[in-house]
Design a protein around this motif. Structure first.
Motif, PDB file in Angstrom:
ATOM      1  N   GLU A  27       0.752  -0.994  -0.050  1.00 35.45           N
ATOM      2  CA  GLU A  27       0.014  -0.023   0.028  1.00 35.45           C
ATOM      3  C   GLU A  27       0.816   1.224   0.054  1.00 35.45           C
ATOM      4  O   GLU A  27       0.128   2.220  -0.354  1.00 35.45           O
ATOM      5  CB  GLU A  27      -1.035  -0.080   1.135  1.00 35.45           C
ATOM      6  CG  GLU A  27      -2.050  -1.013   1.197  1.00 35.45           C
ATOM      7  CD  GLU A  27      -1.458  -2.516   1.783  1.00 35.45           C
ATOM      8  OE1 GLU A  27      -2.048  -3.434   1.740  1.00 35.45           O
ATOM      9  OE2 GLU A  27      -0.149  -2.322   2.297  1.00 35.45           O
ATOM     10  N   PHE A  28       2.046   1.053   0.219  1.00 37.04           N
ATOM     11  CA  PHE A  28       3.068   2.336   0.285  1.00 37.04           C
ATOM     12  C   PHE A  28       4.233   2.063  -0.467  1.00 37.04           C
ATOM     13  O   PHE A  28       5.432   1.944  -0.182  1.00 37.04           O
ATOM     14  CB  PHE A  28       3.501   2.722   1.864  1.00 37.04           C
ATOM     15  CG  PHE A  28       2.351   2.727   2.821  1.00 37.04           C
ATOM     16  CD1 PHE A  28       1.929   3.792   2.846  1.00 37.04           C
ATOM     17  CD2 PHE A  28       2.090   1.714   3.613  1.00 37.04           C
ATOM     18  CE1 PHE A  28       0.703   4.362   3.853  1.00 37.04           C
ATOM     19  CE2 PHE A  28       0.830   1.906   4.634  1.00 37.04           C
ATOM     20  CZ  PHE A  28       0.337   2.873   4.547  1.00 37.04           C
ATOM     21  N   PRO A  29       4.084   2.191  -1.881  1.00 42.52           N
ATOM     22  CA  PRO A  29       4.993   1.884  -2.830  1.00 42.52           C
ATOM     23  C   PRO A  29       6.089   2.686  -2.918  1.00 42.52           C
ATOM     24  O   PRO A  29       7.272   2.485  -3.231  1.00 42.52           O
ATOM     25  CB  PRO A  29       4.276   1.450  -4.297  1.00 42.52           C
ATOM     26  CG  PRO A  29       3.138   2.203  -3.993  1.00 42.52           C
ATOM     27  CD  PRO A  29       2.713   2.231  -2.641  1.00 42.52           C
ATOM     28  N   GLY A  30       5.777   4.005  -2.671  1.00 37.63           N
ATOM     29  CA  GLY A  30       6.854   5.121  -2.627  1.00 37.63           C
ATOM     30  C   GLY A  30       7.826   5.095  -1.638  1.00 37.63           C
ATOM     31  O   GLY A  30       8.759   5.574  -1.681  1.00 37.63           O
ATOM     32  N   TYR A  31       7.670   4.018  -0.480  1.00 34.16           N
ATOM     33  CA  TYR A  31       8.572   4.047   0.676  1.00 34.16           C
ATOM     34  C   TYR A  31       9.395   2.938   0.478  1.00 34.16           C
ATOM     35  O   TYR A  31      10.421   2.742   1.337  1.00 34.16           O
ATOM     36  CB  TYR A  31       7.856   4.082   1.921  1.00 34.16           C
ATOM     37  CG  TYR A  31       7.186   5.521   2.134  1.00 34.16           C
ATOM     38  CD1 TYR A  31       7.852   6.290   2.668  1.00 34.16           C
ATOM     39  CD2 TYR A  31       5.671   5.626   1.867  1.00 34.16           C
ATOM     40  CE1 TYR A  31       7.300   7.766   2.886  1.00 34.16           C
ATOM     41  CE2 TYR A  31       5.159   6.692   1.989  1.00 34.16           C
ATOM     42  CZ  TYR A  31       5.917   7.930   2.658  1.00 34.16           C
ATOM     43  OH  TYR A  31       5.534   9.154   2.756  1.00 34.16           O
ATOM     44  N   GLN A  32       9.142   1.926  -0.512  1.00 30.24           N
ATOM     45  CA  GLN A  32      10.045   0.914  -0.383  1.00 30.24           C
ATOM     46  C   GLN A  32      11.618   0.889  -0.815  1.00 30.24           C
ATOM     47  O   GLN A  32      12.314   0.372   0.112  1.00 30.24           O
ATOM     48  CB  GLN A  32       9.584   0.206  -1.900  1.00 30.24           C
ATOM     49  CG  GLN A  32      10.367  -1.416  -2.309  1.00 30.24           C
ATOM     50  CD  GLN A  32      10.147  -2.384  -1.277  1.00 30.24           C
ATOM     51  OE1 GLN A  32       8.938  -2.437  -0.570  1.00 30.24           O
ATOM     52  NE2 GLN A  32      10.821  -3.130  -1.153  1.00 30.24           N
ATOM     53  N   LYS A  33      12.160   2.171  -1.584  1.00 26.70           N
ATOM     54  CA  LYS A  33      13.523   2.203  -1.740  1.00 26.70           C
ATOM     55  C   LYS A  33      14.135   2.563  -0.326  1.00 26.70           C
ATOM     56  O   LYS A  33      15.030   2.183   0.236  1.00 26.70           O
ATOM     57  CB  LYS A  33      13.790   3.343  -2.684  1.00 26.70           C
ATOM     58  CG  LYS A  33      15.239   3.627  -2.858  1.00 26.70           C
ATOM     59  CD  LYS A  33      15.603   4.518  -3.919  1.00 26.70           C
ATOM     60  CE  LYS A  33      16.902   4.897  -4.187  1.00 26.70           C
ATOM     61  NZ  LYS A  33      17.228   5.875  -5.133  1.00 26.70           N
ATOM     62  N   ASP A  34      13.308   3.630   0.296  1.00 27.04           N
ATOM     63  CA  ASP A  34      13.790   4.182   1.810  1.00 27.04           C
ATOM     64  C   ASP A  34      13.779   3.127   2.870  1.00 27.04           C
ATOM     65  O   ASP A  34      14.770   3.157   3.688  1.00 27.04           O
ATOM     66  CB  ASP A  34      12.897   5.302   2.304  1.00 27.04           C
ATOM     67  CG  ASP A  34      12.874   6.551   1.401  1.00 27.04           C
ATOM     68  OD1 ASP A  34      13.846   6.703   0.673  1.00 27.04           O
ATOM     69  OD2 ASP A  34      12.215   7.151   1.470  1.00 27.04           O
ATOM     70  N   TYR A  35      12.767   2.171   2.806  1.00 31.53           N
ATOM     71  CA  TYR A  35      12.804   1.037   3.585  1.00 31.53           C
ATOM     72  C   TYR A  35      14.010   0.097   3.553  1.00 31.53           C
ATOM     73  O   TYR A  35      14.849  -0.109   4.423  1.00 31.53           O
ATOM     74  CB  TYR A  35      11.553   0.343   3.226  1.00 31.53           C
ATOM     75  CG  TYR A  35      11.530  -1.203   4.128  1.00 31.53           C
ATOM     76  CD1 TYR A  35      11.250  -1.015   5.521  1.00 31.53           C
ATOM     77  CD2 TYR A  35      11.557  -2.335   3.269  1.00 31.53           C
ATOM     78  CE1 TYR A  35      11.061  -2.752   6.163  1.00 31.53           C
ATOM     79  CE2 TYR A  35      11.353  -3.774   3.819  1.00 31.53           C
ATOM     80  CZ  TYR A  35      11.197  -3.559   5.199  1.00 31.53           C
ATOM     81  OH  TYR A  35      11.054  -4.752   5.862  1.00 31.53           O
ATOM     82  N   GLN A  36      14.281  -0.336   2.267  1.00 31.86           N
ATOM     83  CA  GLN A  36      15.422  -1.154   1.817  1.00 31.86           C
ATOM     84  C   GLN A  36      16.819  -0.423   2.467  1.00 31.86           C
ATOM     85  O   GLN A  36      17.807  -0.951   3.018  1.00 31.86           O
ATOM     86  CB  GLN A  36      15.479  -1.457   0.783  1.00 31.86           C
ATOM     87  CG  GLN A  36      14.446  -2.422   0.262  1.00 31.86           C
ATOM     88  CD  GLN A  36      14.381  -2.956  -1.194  1.00 31.86           C
ATOM     89  OE1 GLN A  36      15.157  -2.341  -2.125  1.00 31.86           O
ATOM     90  NE2 GLN A  36      13.652  -4.110  -1.391  1.00 31.86           N
ATOM     91  N   GLU A  37      16.887   0.860   2.103  1.00 32.05           N
ATOM     92  CA  GLU A  37      18.295   1.646   2.377  1.00 32.05           C
ATOM     93  C   GLU A  37      18.196   1.866   3.654  1.00 32.05           C
ATOM     94  O   GLU A  37      19.549   1.689   4.278  1.00 32.05           O
ATOM     95  CB  GLU A  37      18.219   3.062   1.755  1.00 32.05           C
ATOM     96  CG  GLU A  37      18.167   3.010   0.104  1.00 32.05           C
ATOM     97  CD  GLU A  37      18.063   4.523  -0.494  1.00 32.05           C
ATOM     98  OE1 GLU A  37      17.900   5.182   0.203  1.00 32.05           O
ATOM     99  OE2 GLU A  37      18.343   4.685  -1.553  1.00 32.05           O
ATOM    100  N   SER A  38      17.336   1.941   4.493  1.00 30.96           N
ATOM    101  CA  SER A  38      17.457   2.003   6.087  1.00 30.96           C
ATOM    102  C   SER A  38      17.955   0.720   6.637  1.00 30.96           C
ATOM    103  O   SER A  38      18.619   0.649   7.806  1.00 30.96           O
ATOM    104  CB  SER A  38      16.031   2.430   6.628  1.00 30.96           C
ATOM    105  OG  SER A  38      15.268   1.383   6.383  1.00 30.96           O
TER     106      SER A  38
END
Length: 312
Positions: free
Chosen positions: A47-58
């Motif tokens: 539901e929050f595809p825009g945060y996938q990259k930030d999630y993985q980077e964190s």
């Protein structure tokens, strides 16, 4: 001696895994091999595809910081161990780990043991790796003292009938000898024997066997087992300081008790003895032993073992 060339450390990425990282980095250093940290983590909500990259980077940033802190604790020089990172989903963690091993040619998997009761026992993911992973699996538990005081033991069965078992035992002896040499220098070689028919034969009203005959048979069984053990150790070619512990009784009880009572830090043992049946453990014996251990475990499989998990 260099045994492994492409090590994989499995992390959940969300908990403090300093102890596992210490053992993984030490193994990589001792084998002069690169180490990949594979983070097995939940998929971010769709539901929050825009945060996938930030999630993985964190997640990667936290993991890199933990690796650096562990490097500092071990006083590893910069560049002493080459470390890389990767992420996979935890939807089917054991399968994803094994597929990563097969796809990238890793020859050792290292992971913190996940205990059932915070002391002994192993959770499903660890048991699945011991059963099905095609390469050795090192399950880490905390080691409180310095490297020169780490105690290493190996459990072998010189009377195993499977053809691959003798070769596996020699590999375990060679590996444990190398591990001991990098730690305390003393190797503990453990083997269990028994004569299972003793209780049945003594006093049996239908089988008239004297106690003297039974005693002689037991002595002969012990001597034959010990001779096979000595021959196996000699044929393995290992040298150096070692103690042989030839114990009578059930391996499922004696091996965990020995590891605890003798303050063993690392136990090397075989987790699969048959090459023809994918994912087949040594009956209930290996299952029961590993579920009772409270030390780090190095589980090996015979040459030619085929995982039931496919690379793709």
């Amino acid at each position: 001696m260099r045994h492994y060339h492409n090590l994989l450390y499995v992390s959940h990425g969300t908990t403090d895994e300093t102890e596992g990282l210490k053992q993984a980095l030490s193994l990589a250093r001792n084998n002069d091999a690169p180490l990949k940290v594979l983070i097995v983590c939940p998929d971010f909500p769709a539901e929050f595809p825009g945060y996938q990259k930030d999630y993985q980077e964190s997640i990667l940033a936290v993991a890199e910081a933990r690796v650096q802190r562990t490097r500092d604790a071990l006083k590893l020089e910069e560049g002493a161990v080459e470390v890389s990172m990767a992420l996979v989903s935890d939807t089917t963690p054991a399968i994803n780990i094994i597929q990563h091993v097969l796809q990238h040619g890793h020859d050792l998997v290292i992971k913190e043991a996940e205990s059932q009761d915070n002391r002994c026992g192993l959770k499903t993911i660890d048991m699945n790796l011991l059963r099905k992973c095609p390469v050795p699996v090192w399950l880490c538990r905390p080691i409180q003292h310095s490297r020169q005081h780490i105690r290493v033991a190996v459990a072998i069965d010189p009377k195993a009938q499977e053809a691959a078992a003798e070769s596996l035992s020699k590999r375990m002896l060679a590996l444990s000898r190398s591990l001991a040499d990098s730690c305390s220098g003393e190797l503990h070689i453990l083997s269990c024997w028994d004569y299972e028919f003793e209780a049945y034969l003594r006093g049996n009203m239908w089988i008239k066997t004297s106690d003297a005959e039974i005693d002689q048979t037991i002595v002969r069984t012990q001597a034959e087992h010990r001779a096979a053990l000595d021959a196996l150790i000699q044929s393995s070619g290992i040298s150096g300081l070692h103690q042989i512990h030839h114990l009578r009784g059930k391996a499922t009880e004696l091996i965990p008790d020995f590891a605890q009572n003798q303050n063993i830090d690392i136990l090397v043992m075989g987790t699969v003895a048959r090459t023809g049946l994918p994912g087949f453990m040594i009956g209930n014996t290996a299952e029961n032993i590993v579920q009772k251990l409270n030390c780090s475990l190095m589980g090996l499989k015979p040459q030619g073992f085929v995982s039931p998990v496919k690379a793709y």
